[in-house]
Design a protein around this motif. Sequence first.
Motif, mmCIF file in Angstrom:
data_model
loop_
_atom_site.group_PDB
_atom_site.id
_atom_site.type_symbol
_atom_site.label_atom_id
_atom_site.label_comp_id
_atom_site.label_asym_id
_atom_site.label_seq_id
_atom_site.Cartn_x
_atom_site.Cartn_y
_atom_site.Cartn_z
ATOM 1 N N LEU A 7 42.589 38.656 44.293
ATOM 2 C CA LEU A 7 41.307 38.803 43.595
ATOM 3 C C LEU A 7 40.815 37.465 43.045
ATOM 4 N N THR A 8 41.735 36.650 42.551
ATOM 5 C CA THR A 8 41.333 35.337 42.033
ATOM 6 C C THR A 8 40.876 34.422 43.164
ATOM 7 N N MET A 9 41.547 34.499 44.322
ATOM 8 C CA MET A 9 41.132 33.670 45.460
ATOM 9 C C MET A 9 39.753 34.102 45.966
ATOM 10 N N LEU A 10 39.484 35.411 45.935
ATOM 11 C CA LEU A 10 38.155 35.888 46.326
ATOM 12 C C LEU A 10 37.098 35.301 45.396
ATOM 13 N N PHE A 11 37.410 35.274 44.127
ATOM 14 C CA PHE A 11 36.485 34.697 43.144
ATOM 15 C C PHE A 11 36.238 33.217 43.441
ATOM 16 N N PHE B 239 36.201 47.138 45.764
ATOM 17 C CA PHE B 239 36.948 47.770 46.854
ATOM 18 C C PHE B 239 38.424 47.379 46.780
ATOM 19 N N LEU B 240 38.675 46.090 46.549
ATOM 20 C CA LEU B 240 40.063 45.624 46.446
ATOM 21 C C LEU B 240 40.759 46.261 45.251
ATOM 22 N N ILE B 241 40.093 46.290 44.113
ATOM 23 C CA ILE B 241 40.695 46.868 42.913
ATOM 24 C C ILE B 241 41.036 48.333 43.157
ATOM 25 N N LYS B 242 40.098 49.060 43.791
ATOM 26 C CA LYS B 242 40.317 50.487 44.079
ATOM 27 C C LYS B 242 41.510 50.654 45.012
ATOM 28 N N ASN B 243 41.595 49.829 46.043
ATOM 29 C CA ASN B 243 42.690 49.969 47.003
ATOM 30 C C ASN B 243 44.033 49.581 46.409
ATOM 31 N N PHE B 244 44.038 48.570 45.570
ATOM 32 C CA PHE B 244 45.288 48.229 44.889
ATOM 33 C C PHE B 244 45.712 49.386 43.980
ATOM 34 N N ALA B 245 44.732 50.002 43.319
ATOM 35 C CA ALA B 245 45.043 51.108 42.416
ATOM 36 C C ALA B 245 45.598 52.299 43.188
ATOM 37 N N SER B 246 45.019 52.588 44.370
ATOM 38 C CA SER B 246 45.434 53.779 45.110
ATOM 39 C C SER B 246 46.738 53.566 45.864
ATOM 40 N N ALA C 155 41.054 39.649 32.470
ATOM 41 C CA ALA C 155 40.549 38.580 33.347
ATOM 42 C C ALA C 155 39.831 39.167 34.561
ATOM 43 N N LEU C 156 40.372 40.275 35.104
ATOM 44 C CA LEU C 156 39.692 40.945 36.229
ATOM 45 C C LEU C 156 38.292 41.381 35.809
ATOM 46 N N ALA C 157 38.199 41.951 34.608
ATOM 47 C CA ALA C 157 36.895 42.423 34.115
ATOM 48 C C ALA C 157 35.909 41.258 33.989
ATOM 49 N N LYS C 158 36.380 40.122 33.458
ATOM 50 C CA LYS C 158 35.495 38.957 33.290
ATOM 51 C C LYS C 158 35.000 38.464 34.650
ATOM 52 N N MET C 159 35.919 38.347 35.619
ATOM 53 C CA MET C 159 35.511 37.893 36.958
ATOM 54 C C MET C 159 34.594 38.918 37.614
ATOM 55 N N ASN C 160 34.903 40.220 37.412
ATOM 56 C CA ASN C 160 34.078 41.294 37.974
ATOM 57 C C ASN C 160 32.641 41.203 37.448
ATOM 58 N N MET C 161 32.497 40.987 36.149
ATOM 59 C CA MET C 161 31.161 40.843 35.544
ATOM 60 C C MET C 161 30.441 39.637 36.152
ATOM 61 N N PHE C 162 31.174 38.549 36.298
ATOM 62 C CA PHE C 162 30.585 37.320 36.840
ATOM 63 C C PHE C 162 30.088 37.558 38.264
ATOM 64 N N LEU C 163 30.936 38.200 39.087
ATOM 65 C CA LEU C 163 30.579 38.415 40.484
ATOM 66 C C LEU C 163 29.407 39.385 40.635
ATOM 67 N N HIS C 164 29.229 40.281 39.668
ATOM 68 C CA HIS C 164 28.107 41.226 39.729
ATOM 69 C C HIS C 164 26.863 40.688 39.034
#
Length: 504
Positions: free
Chosen positions: A37-41, A170-177, A248-257
Amino acid sequence: MTEITNVSQDDINAAVWNACDTFRGTVDPSIYKDFVLTMLFLKYVSDVWQDHYDSYKQQYGDHPELIAEMLKSERFVLPPDASFYALYNQRHSPGNGERIDKALHAIEEANIAKLRDVFQDISFNSNKLGDEQQKNDILRHLLEDFAKPELDLRPSRVGQLDVIGNAYEFLIKNFASTSGKKAGEFYTPPEVSTLMARLMAPQEGDEICDPTCGSGSLLMKCGRLVRESTGSRKYALYGQEAIGSTWALAKMNMFLHGEDNHRIEWGDTIRNPKLLDGAASLKHFDIVVANPPFSLEKWGFEGADADKFSRFRRGVPPRTKGDYAFILHMIETMKPGTGRMAVVVPHGVLFRGAAEGRIRQKLIEENLLDVVIGLPEKLFYGTSIPAAVLVFRKNKSDEKVLFIDASRDFEAGKNQNVLREVDLQRVVDTVHSRHGVTKYAYLATRAEIAENDFNLNIPRYVDTFEDENEIDLMAVRREREQLKAELASLDARMAEYLKELGYE
């Protein structure tokens, strides 16, 4: 790189999911999700920066000073040595982990207002990725995966910002599932987030809070509804998350959106609430939504009696079950007169007695509880138990509570069930109409709830019993006699055939 057009969301999703192959079989998904997720960012900000640089160069020619000046007005700053491409060009040299860490810290420093502390919990130089040689090889492969043409994330190629944000989701959902309970704890299934957002009907100007925000998905679902219904970005998102890497995921998620009008705090909401209005009082919000951890054992019982915000004045929840601690916190952060909230809870919250029963009674007597919705089982990652959504409002139109049994409306899946659009809309329509529906919904008076000793167990109010058809014994007897006659006839014919063949 080759210019490609008409890139679909599925193409991007598949490409980022394939990039995880580098780790599979070597590192556990619960660990490598943060690296991917960080590399995607990093790849996204590098591609956006390069895209805009190319555009300015085409527009202004070979004037590096002018281009540098224009780049200062971007949403973020990317130091040259911190670009994905600078790291990619050095991928065959030892020290990939250390170089990536330095790049991330340089990006944080250059964008300190938006990304302060976001990368402090992630280290690509960590021994979690193996010894020095293995780590360097894994990271080289990761850089090469993200350099593939299908992961060219330039806006001129992939278009709208949401494509990247959706790939991140999508990545977060798939990691969760796929990673079990540990990864699933921070993620609310998208259709449940959608249901809660629609129930809250966020409006332009609303301040929206999730005190256990996880990766921020539920908050962003509310923001998206405001944009879709009004075209306006005039709203503010607030959140708090206890786990540093998830924050940190939430912060990057907000940034990307592109959700720049947000405030996401890191810390324990019960022990140390950080969304305050001054030092002595909690900040109030138009909408409060959350999917808190179910029945958290160590939620902060020991300090609840002396809570300086008086959140537990209706009673202190049990030492080993924190469900009502989160509910009471959320109640206290609704705006007086207009606030509304939706919270996901395990069913025990509806009927457990003792301290929880007393708290539940007070919430009902104060006319705060508006709707109880029973959801199907196996909707959430990491747990198969059914959950419920409670809706509270400060400005209820009556003194009744609407009970909805939505537990039988879903599409069955192998591991997870899902709510379909028709299931979501049925719940929302029933809430809006606020009328009983046979075997689905019931509008209970406070007196009826009191008669049930303030037990909110849904079957006490919504009768879903299906009458079995009466059995016509005479018809069964006639059918039996007919079958016996047919069998006798078949036996006789069989005997004749055997006789003709010489078998007596």
